[in-house]
Design an enzyme around this catalytic site. Structure first.
Site, PDB file in Angstrom:
ATOM      1  N   ARG A 132       0.935  -1.228   0.078  1.00  0.00           N
ATOM      2  CA  ARG A 132       0.174   0.090   0.038  1.00  0.00           C
ATOM      3  C   ARG A 132       0.839   1.116  -0.100  1.00  0.00           C
ATOM      4  O   ARG A 132       1.951   1.210   0.314  1.00  0.00           O
ATOM      5  CB  ARG A 132      -0.935   0.144   1.398  1.00  0.00           C
ATOM      6  CG  ARG A 132      -1.932  -1.260   1.131  1.00  0.00           C
ATOM      7  CD  ARG A 132      -2.630  -1.076   2.782  1.00  0.00           C
ATOM      8  NE  ARG A 132      -3.605  -2.237   2.973  1.00  0.00           N
ATOM      9  CZ  ARG A 132      -3.189  -3.228   3.265  1.00  0.00           C
ATOM     10  NH1 ARG A 132      -2.231  -3.481   4.311  1.00  0.00           N
ATOM     11  NH2 ARG A 132      -4.239  -4.298   3.745  1.00  0.00           N
ATOM     12  N   LYS A 156      -1.959  -2.098   7.820  1.00  0.00           N
ATOM     13  CA  LYS A 156      -3.297  -1.657   8.602  1.00  0.00           C
ATOM     14  C   LYS A 156      -3.507  -2.085   9.860  1.00  0.00           C
ATOM     15  O   LYS A 156      -3.202  -3.132  10.169  1.00  0.00           O
ATOM     16  CB  LYS A 156      -4.888  -2.029   7.885  1.00  0.00           C
ATOM     17  CG  LYS A 156      -4.730  -0.927   6.438  1.00  0.00           C
ATOM     18  CD  LYS A 156      -6.218  -1.362   5.995  1.00  0.00           C
ATOM     19  CE  LYS A 156      -6.583  -0.453   4.585  1.00  0.00           C
ATOM     20  NZ  LYS A 156      -7.702  -0.660   3.936  1.00  0.00           N
ATOM     21  N   HIS A 188      -2.182   2.212  -5.553  1.00  0.00           N
ATOM     22  CA  HIS A 188      -2.921   0.717  -5.187  1.00  0.00           C
ATOM     23  C   HIS A 188      -3.204   0.083  -6.698  1.00  0.00           C
ATOM     24  O   HIS A 188      -3.198  -1.316  -6.463  1.00  0.00           O
ATOM     25  CB  HIS A 188      -4.446   1.144  -4.881  1.00  0.00           C
ATOM     26  CG  HIS A 188      -4.461   0.242  -3.583  1.00  0.00           C
ATOM     27  ND1 HIS A 188      -3.829   0.365  -2.499  1.00  0.00           N
ATOM     28  CD2 HIS A 188      -5.653  -0.610  -3.384  1.00  0.00           C
ATOM     29  CE1 HIS A 188      -4.197  -0.370  -1.548  1.00  0.00           C
ATOM     30  NE2 HIS A 188      -5.275  -0.941  -2.073  1.00  0.00           N
ATOM     31  N   ARG A 196      -0.575  -2.664  -6.505  1.00  0.00           N
ATOM     32  CA  ARG A 196      -0.798  -3.599  -5.841  1.00  0.00           C
ATOM     33  C   ARG A 196      -1.722  -4.769  -6.356  1.00  0.00           C
ATOM     34  O   ARG A 196      -1.642  -5.786  -6.520  1.00  0.00           O
ATOM     35  CB  ARG A 196      -1.273  -3.177  -4.535  1.00  0.00           C
ATOM     36  CG  ARG A 196      -1.677  -4.111  -3.266  1.00  0.00           C
ATOM     37  CD  ARG A 196      -1.999  -3.086  -2.220  1.00  0.00           C
ATOM     38  NE  ARG A 196      -2.912  -3.782  -1.075  1.00  0.00           N
ATOM     39  CZ  ARG A 196      -2.548  -4.723  -0.221  1.00  0.00           C
ATOM     40  NH1 ARG A 196      -1.029  -4.813  -0.108  1.00  0.00           N
ATOM     41  NH2 ARG A 196      -3.294  -5.111   0.527  1.00  0.00           N
ATOM     42  N   HIS A 229      -4.004  -9.261   3.704  1.00  0.00           N
ATOM     43  CA  HIS A 229      -5.468  -9.265   3.834  1.00  0.00           C
ATOM     44  C   HIS A 229      -5.927  -9.910   5.191  1.00  0.00           C
ATOM     45  O   HIS A 229      -5.556 -11.075   5.358  1.00  0.00           O
ATOM     46  CB  HIS A 229      -6.496  -9.814   2.812  1.00  0.00           C
ATOM     47  CG  HIS A 229      -6.054  -9.013   1.449  1.00  0.00           C
ATOM     48  ND1 HIS A 229      -6.319  -9.467   0.157  1.00  0.00           N
ATOM     49  CD2 HIS A 229      -5.690  -7.676   1.553  1.00  0.00           C
ATOM     50  CE1 HIS A 229      -6.120  -8.351  -0.555  1.00  0.00           C
ATOM     51  NE2 HIS A 229      -6.010  -7.229   0.014  1.00  0.00           N
ATOM     52  N   TYR A 232      -9.629 -11.188  -6.837  1.00  0.00           N
ATOM     53  CA  TYR A 232      -8.670 -11.462  -7.908  1.00  0.00           C
ATOM     54  C   TYR A 232      -9.175 -12.607  -8.619  1.00  0.00           C
ATOM     55  O   TYR A 232      -8.842 -12.665  -9.903  1.00  0.00           O
ATOM     56  CB  TYR A 232      -7.260 -11.458  -7.241  1.00  0.00           C
ATOM     57  CG  TYR A 232      -6.938 -10.201  -6.628  1.00  0.00           C
ATOM     58  CD1 TYR A 232      -6.572  -8.998  -7.567  1.00  0.00           C
ATOM     59  CD2 TYR A 232      -6.829 -10.108  -5.320  1.00  0.00           C
ATOM     60  CE1 TYR A 232      -6.294  -7.898  -7.014  1.00  0.00           C
ATOM     61  CE2 TYR A 232      -6.382  -8.898  -4.737  1.00  0.00           C
ATOM     62  CZ  TYR A 232      -6.209  -7.920  -5.583  1.00  0.00           C
ATOM     63  OH  TYR A 232      -5.833  -6.565  -5.167  1.00  0.00           O
TER      64      TYR A 232
END
Length: 299
Positions: free
Chosen positions: A148, A172, A244, A247, A270, A279
């Site tokens: 990110r 995050k 992004h 990514r 994630h 994806y």
């Protein structure tokens, strides 16, 4: 009841009790301040007086300004969080946002680049200059490590393990993950640190930051967006590209080359496999297009 005082309390709640990231907190506060401005200018009511009907009217007005469904959904989420906070803190007897409904969101498929497009953008960086070499390295790390933009600008030299070839990344919610470092990317980083970064007059507070601006301080998100915009235009690519996008492209190319979804989940950081599964839809779209192009009944 004063809006600014309660918004300040809400900010402390998000930062220190919920441990939200700066970007998430800023987004929530932006949304609530817009509600405050509407309430003060049009209704002359405080956060303890605004009603469900008032909030409905506010959201209806915004929806007429052609904002995306995702933005509208975020407004509802922000309002629900703020008034839930007030109710749980016994500053209101009710929660006027509890019945608010946002628009139904369809499946969001992120835009991606082909491998050739990534190569074109990388090649657009002028590696005859230190600035160009830095920008080249930034794109390679964004794409080659699936970071990110916030993770990129916070990357520390002390978190690069060249011997074992991995990056320690703080993602995050302060979650730490270890991202494998390809030999090519590792050599590129070594060259950047030894032959480019060493030319900077570095601010003492930023001595451990990997990527620096021209003043020797840590980079901002805005600078990275500008770098990517300039390189994309120079490469002649018409898509609207953000950090992004690299990514997303990284994850898509891994999947196309046969990588297991669980490993991609770990690499991207994630928390849920559901986020990574998006994806697989990209891969399905690609398969559909290929079949239709060659289908004997589709000529």
């Amino acid at each position: 009841m004063d809006w600014d005082e309660k918004i300040g309390d809400f900010e402390n709640f998000l930062r220190f009790e919920r441990n939200f990231s700066d970007n998430t907190v800023d987004a929530y506060l932006r949304d609530i301040r817009k509600i405050r401005d509407y309430a003060v200018e049009n209704l002359q009511v405080g956060p303890d007086e605004i009603s469900y009907e008032h909030l409905q009217e506010y959201l209806f007005r915004l929806s007429k300004e052609r904002f995306s469904e995702r933005s509208q959904a975020r407004w509802v989420s922000s309002a629900k969080a703020f008034f839930k906070f007030l109710a749980e803190d016994e500053l209101r007897e009710d929660n006027p946002a509890v019945l608010l409904e946002g628009p139904k969101l369809g499946l969001y498929l992120p835009d991606t680049l082909s491998y050739d497009d990534v190569e074109k953008i990388v090649a657009a960086a002028d590696r005859r200059t230190d600035l160009g070499k830095r920008n080249y390295c930034i794109i390679e790390v964004l794409y080659g490590c699936g970071l990110r933009v916030s993770e990129l600008i916070d990357l520390k030299i002390s978190n690069i393990n060249f011997k074992e070839k991995f990056l320690k990344v703080e993602g995050k919610g302060d979650k730490v993950r270890f991202v494998p470092l390809a030999d090519y990317t590792a050599e590129l980083l070594k060259d950047y640190i030894q032959n480019v970064r060493s030319h900077y007059k570095i601010n003492k507070k930023c001595e451990d930051f990997l990527f620096l601006n021209s003043r020797g301080s840590s980079m901002s998100r805005v600078i990275v967006f500008i770098i990517i915009k300039e390189l994309t235009e120079k490469a002649g690519i018409k898509k609207k590209i953000s950090p992004h996008t690299f990514r997303h492209s990284f994850a898509t190319h891994l999947l196309q080359n046969g990588a297991d979804l669980r490993y991609i989940q770990e690499m991207l950081g994630h928390s849920s496999i559901t986020t990574t599964e998006i994806y697989t839809h990209l891969k399905t779209d690609e398969l559909r297009d290929m079949i239709l192009n060659y289908h004997p009944r589709n000529k």
